[in-house]
Write a protein that holds these residues in place. Structure first.
Motif, PDB file in Angstrom:
ATOM      1  N   PRO A 264      56.889  27.538 -40.106  1.00 40.06           N
ATOM      2  CA  PRO A 264      57.180  26.101 -39.992  1.00 40.06           C
ATOM      3  C   PRO A 264      57.954  25.764 -38.717  1.00 40.06           C
ATOM      4  N   LEU A 265      58.921  26.597 -38.363  1.00 38.83           N
ATOM      5  CA  LEU A 265      59.676  26.344 -37.129  1.00 38.83           C
ATOM      6  C   LEU A 265      58.797  26.578 -35.907  1.00 38.83           C
ATOM      7  N   ALA A 266      58.092  27.702 -35.896  1.00 36.28           N
ATOM      8  CA  ALA A 266      57.270  28.036 -34.734  1.00 36.28           C
ATOM      9  C   ALA A 266      56.154  27.015 -34.541  1.00 36.28           C
ATOM     10  N   GLY A 267      55.558  26.535 -35.634  1.00 29.81           N
ATOM     11  CA  GLY A 267      54.492  25.543 -35.527  1.00 29.81           C
ATOM     12  C   GLY A 267      54.987  24.248 -34.922  1.00 29.81           C
ATOM     13  N   THR A 268      56.175  23.816 -35.325  1.00 30.23           N
ATOM     14  CA  THR A 268      56.752  22.581 -34.773  1.00 30.23           C
ATOM     15  C   THR A 268      57.030  22.728 -33.283  1.00 30.23           C
ATOM     16  N   VAL A 269      57.628  23.849 -32.905  1.00 30.50           N
ATOM     17  CA  VAL A 269      57.947  24.079 -31.497  1.00 30.50           C
ATOM     18  C   VAL A 269      56.668  24.162 -30.664  1.00 30.50           C
ATOM     19  N   LEU A 270      55.656  24.833 -31.212  1.00 25.44           N
ATOM     20  CA  LEU A 270      54.387  24.985 -30.495  1.00 25.44           C
ATOM     21  C   LEU A 270      53.714  23.633 -30.265  1.00 25.44           C
TER      22      LEU A 270
ATOM     23  N   SER B 287      56.476  28.593 -50.983  1.00 27.22           N
ATOM     24  CA  SER B 287      55.646  29.081 -52.078  1.00 27.22           C
ATOM     25  C   SER B 287      54.314  29.626 -51.579  1.00 27.22           C
ATOM     26  N   LEU B 288      54.058  29.488 -50.285  1.00 27.39           N
ATOM     27  CA  LEU B 288      52.779  29.928 -49.717  1.00 27.39           C
ATOM     28  C   LEU B 288      52.929  31.299 -49.054  1.00 27.39           C
ATOM     29  N   PRO B 289      51.854  32.083 -49.025  1.00 27.03           N
ATOM     30  CA  PRO B 289      51.904  33.408 -48.382  1.00 27.03           C
ATOM     31  C   PRO B 289      51.765  33.304 -46.861  1.00 27.03           C
ATOM     32  N   ILE B 290      52.753  32.682 -46.227  1.00 31.07           N
ATOM     33  CA  ILE B 290      52.719  32.502 -44.774  1.00 31.07           C
ATOM     34  C   ILE B 290      53.964  33.131 -44.172  1.00 31.07           C
ATOM     35  N   ALA B 291      53.911  33.351 -42.866  1.00 28.86           N
ATOM     36  CA  ALA B 291      55.078  33.899 -42.172  1.00 28.86           C
ATOM     37  C   ALA B 291      56.262  32.974 -42.367  1.00 28.86           C
ATOM     38  N   ARG B 292      57.432  33.549 -42.644  1.00 25.62           N
ATOM     39  CA  ARG B 292      58.604  32.737 -42.967  1.00 25.62           C
ATOM     40  C   ARG B 292      58.982  31.793 -41.827  1.00 25.62           C
ATOM     41  N   ALA B 293      58.790  32.241 -40.589  1.00 24.65           N
ATOM     42  CA  ALA B 293      59.190  31.424 -39.441  1.00 24.65           C
ATOM     43  C   ALA B 293      58.103  30.458 -38.994  1.00 24.65           C
TER      44      ALA B 293
ATOM     45  N   GLY C 244      51.248  24.107 -36.385  1.00 21.48           N
ATOM     46  CA  GLY C 244      51.329  23.316 -35.166  1.00 21.48           C
ATOM     47  C   GLY C 244      50.323  22.176 -35.191  1.00 21.48           C
ATOM     48  N   ARG C 245      49.125  22.466 -35.690  1.00 22.88           N
ATOM     49  CA  ARG C 245      48.109  21.414 -35.823  1.00 22.88           C
ATOM     50  C   ARG C 245      48.568  20.344 -36.814  1.00 22.88           C
ATOM     51  N   ARG C 246      49.255  20.782 -37.881  1.00 22.68           N
ATOM     52  CA  ARG C 246      49.773  19.809 -38.846  1.00 22.68           C
ATOM     53  C   ARG C 246      50.765  18.859 -38.176  1.00 22.68           C
ATOM     54  N   ARG C 247      51.626  19.428 -37.331  1.00 23.52           N
ATOM     55  CA  ARG C 247      52.612  18.609 -36.613  1.00 23.52           C
ATOM     56  C   ARG C 247      51.915  17.620 -35.678  1.00 23.52           C
ATOM     57  N   LEU C 248      50.858  18.072 -34.990  1.00 22.44           N
ATOM     58  CA  LEU C 248      50.129  17.179 -34.086  1.00 22.44           C
ATOM     59  C   LEU C 248      49.446  16.053 -34.854  1.00 22.44           C
ATOM     60  N   LEU C 249      48.897  16.374 -36.039  1.00 25.99           N
ATOM     61  CA  LEU C 249      48.261  15.335 -36.846  1.00 25.99           C
ATOM     62  C   LEU C 249      49.286  14.301 -37.304  1.00 25.99           C
ATOM     63  N   LYS C 250      50.490  14.760 -37.648  1.00 24.13           N
ATOM     64  CA  LYS C 250      51.553  13.825 -38.026  1.00 24.13           C
ATOM     65  C   LYS C 250      51.893  12.896 -36.867  1.00 24.13           C
ATOM     66  N   ILE C 251      51.944  13.460 -35.663  1.00 24.47           N
ATOM     67  CA  ILE C 251      52.237  12.642 -34.484  1.00 24.47           C
ATOM     68  C   ILE C 251      51.110  11.635 -34.245  1.00 24.47           C
TER      69      ILE C 251
ATOM     70  N   ALA D 247      48.911  39.005 -36.221  1.00 29.28           N
ATOM     71  CA  ALA D 247      47.756  38.118 -36.044  1.00 29.28           C
ATOM     72  C   ALA D 247      47.769  36.996 -37.080  1.00 29.28           C
ATOM     73  N   GLY D 248      48.131  37.342 -38.305  1.00 27.83           N
ATOM     74  CA  GLY D 248      48.205  36.317 -39.345  1.00 27.83           C
ATOM     75  C   GLY D 248      49.326  35.337 -39.074  1.00 27.83           C
ATOM     76  N   ALA D 249      50.467  35.843 -38.596  1.00 19.62           N
ATOM     77  CA  ALA D 249      51.589  34.951 -38.286  1.00 19.62           C
ATOM     78  C   ALA D 249      51.202  33.971 -37.187  1.00 19.62           C
ATOM     79  N   ALA D 250      50.494  34.470 -36.155  1.00 24.06           N
ATOM     80  CA  ALA D 250      50.067  33.591 -35.066  1.00 24.06           C
ATOM     81  C   ALA D 250      49.131  32.495 -35.588  1.00 24.06           C
ATOM     82  N   ARG D 251      48.253  32.883 -36.520  1.00 26.14           N
ATOM     83  CA  ARG D 251      47.345  31.880 -37.104  1.00 26.14           C
ATOM     84  C   ARG D 251      48.130  30.842 -37.901  1.00 26.14           C
ATOM     85  N   HIS D 252      49.146  31.268 -38.608  1.00 26.04           N
ATOM     86  CA  HIS D 252      49.974  30.321 -39.368  1.00 26.04           C
ATOM     87  C   HIS D 252      50.698  29.355 -38.429  1.00 26.04           C
ATOM     88  N   TRP D 253      51.182  29.884 -37.293  1.00 26.59           N
ATOM     89  CA  TRP D 253      51.857  29.018 -36.318  1.00 26.59           C
ATOM     90  C   TRP D 253      50.902  27.930 -35.829  1.00 26.59           C
TER      91      TRP D 253
END
Length: 261
Positions: free
Chosen positions: A109-115, A101-107, A20-27, A10-16
């Motif tokens: 950053p990749l999953a958020g971009t793809v999402l 350096s953050l306590p987030i799921a290792r994958a 993912g929202r960060r990627r959308l804001l960049k766009i 559940a935490g990993a999904a929230r991190h994704w």
């Protein structure tokens, strides 16, 4: 604080979702990043519709019934390449070091971009379909078939983007990613039946077009939007997508872990 590497699903999904929202804001802050899913498909549609319509189908209107659903396939495939360049830029600018350096799921950053790229694929679908309707294309099936076409395109973009992610993790700079991915994708796009029918191709190219995932996807979309066989090209498309994910997802994750170490 949750330790890195012990993040629950559940935490990993929230991190994704957060990344993912960060990627959308960049766009959103860099609208030029949407040229490949807005302006480029429209230019392809207008240019090829006007250039080839009379020669292939005797007129632009008849050609649009074949071209619009077919052109949806390469539009999403080509749009998937931006994921690799974006991730490579994050690596080069040290953003990934901050993520580590953050306590987030290792994958994450990749999953958020793809999402986040799912939104880009839906935008490409909507822009091209609406432009096609304005020019004279008509959907001859129903709303469920249109939704199925949109879902298949999102799935295709999701699967193809792992190729770009893998190349993005290997490339030394973000500027080299589009060139490498384009070199891989162009034989798929222009060696397909998106712009011309299979019967007009030389034997060797016709044989390749019959196996080409872009041709299979284009045929599936034509069946969904204008009627015709769907099951056979759909099964071929899904087989290709399964193979792409089976090969490039583990390769991308392995390359990412090496860059992250």
């Amino acid at each position: 604080m949750t330790a890195i590497g012990t993040v629950r699903p559940a935490g990993a999904a929230r991190h994704w979702l957060v990344l993912g929202r960060r990627r959308l804001l960049k766009i959103a802050h860099n609208p030029e990043n949407l040229v490949d899913v807005t302006v480029q498909p429209v230019l392809f549609l207008v240019m090829f519709g006007l250039l080839f319509g009379g020669a292939i189908s005797g007129g632009t209107q008849a050609y649009l019934q074949v071209l619009v659903p077919g052109l949806l396939a390469p539009s999403v495939v080509l749009a998937s390449m931006s994921a690799g360049a974006g991730l490579n830029a994050d690596v080069r600018t040290g953003v990934f070091d901050r993520f580590r350096s953050l306590p987030i799921a290792r994958a994450a950053p990749l999953a958020g971009t793809v999402l986040a790229d799912v939104v880009r694929y839906l935008l490409a679908f909507a822009v091209l379909l609406v432009t096609g309707v304005v020019m004279g294309f008509r959907v001859q099936t129903g709303p469920l078939a249109v939704l199925a076409a949109a879902g298949l395109l999102v799935l295709t973009g999701f699967c193809f983007c792992w190729i770009a992610v893998f190349i993005g993790m290997l490339s030394r700079g973000p500027e080299s990613v589009p060139g490498v991915v384009t070199a891989l994708y162009l034989p798929l796009v222009f060696g397909s039946n998106v712009f011309v029918p299979d019967a007009s191709l030389p034997d060797w190219l016709r044989a390749w077009s019959g196996l080409n995932p872009v041709s299979l996807l284009a045929n599936t979309l034509r069946g969904l939007l204008t009627g015709g066989p769907v099951l056979s090209p759909l099964l071929g498309t899904l087989a290709w997508l399964t193979g792409i994910v089976a090969v490039f997802f583990p390769l991308a994750m392995r390359a990412y872990r090496r860059r992250a170490e």
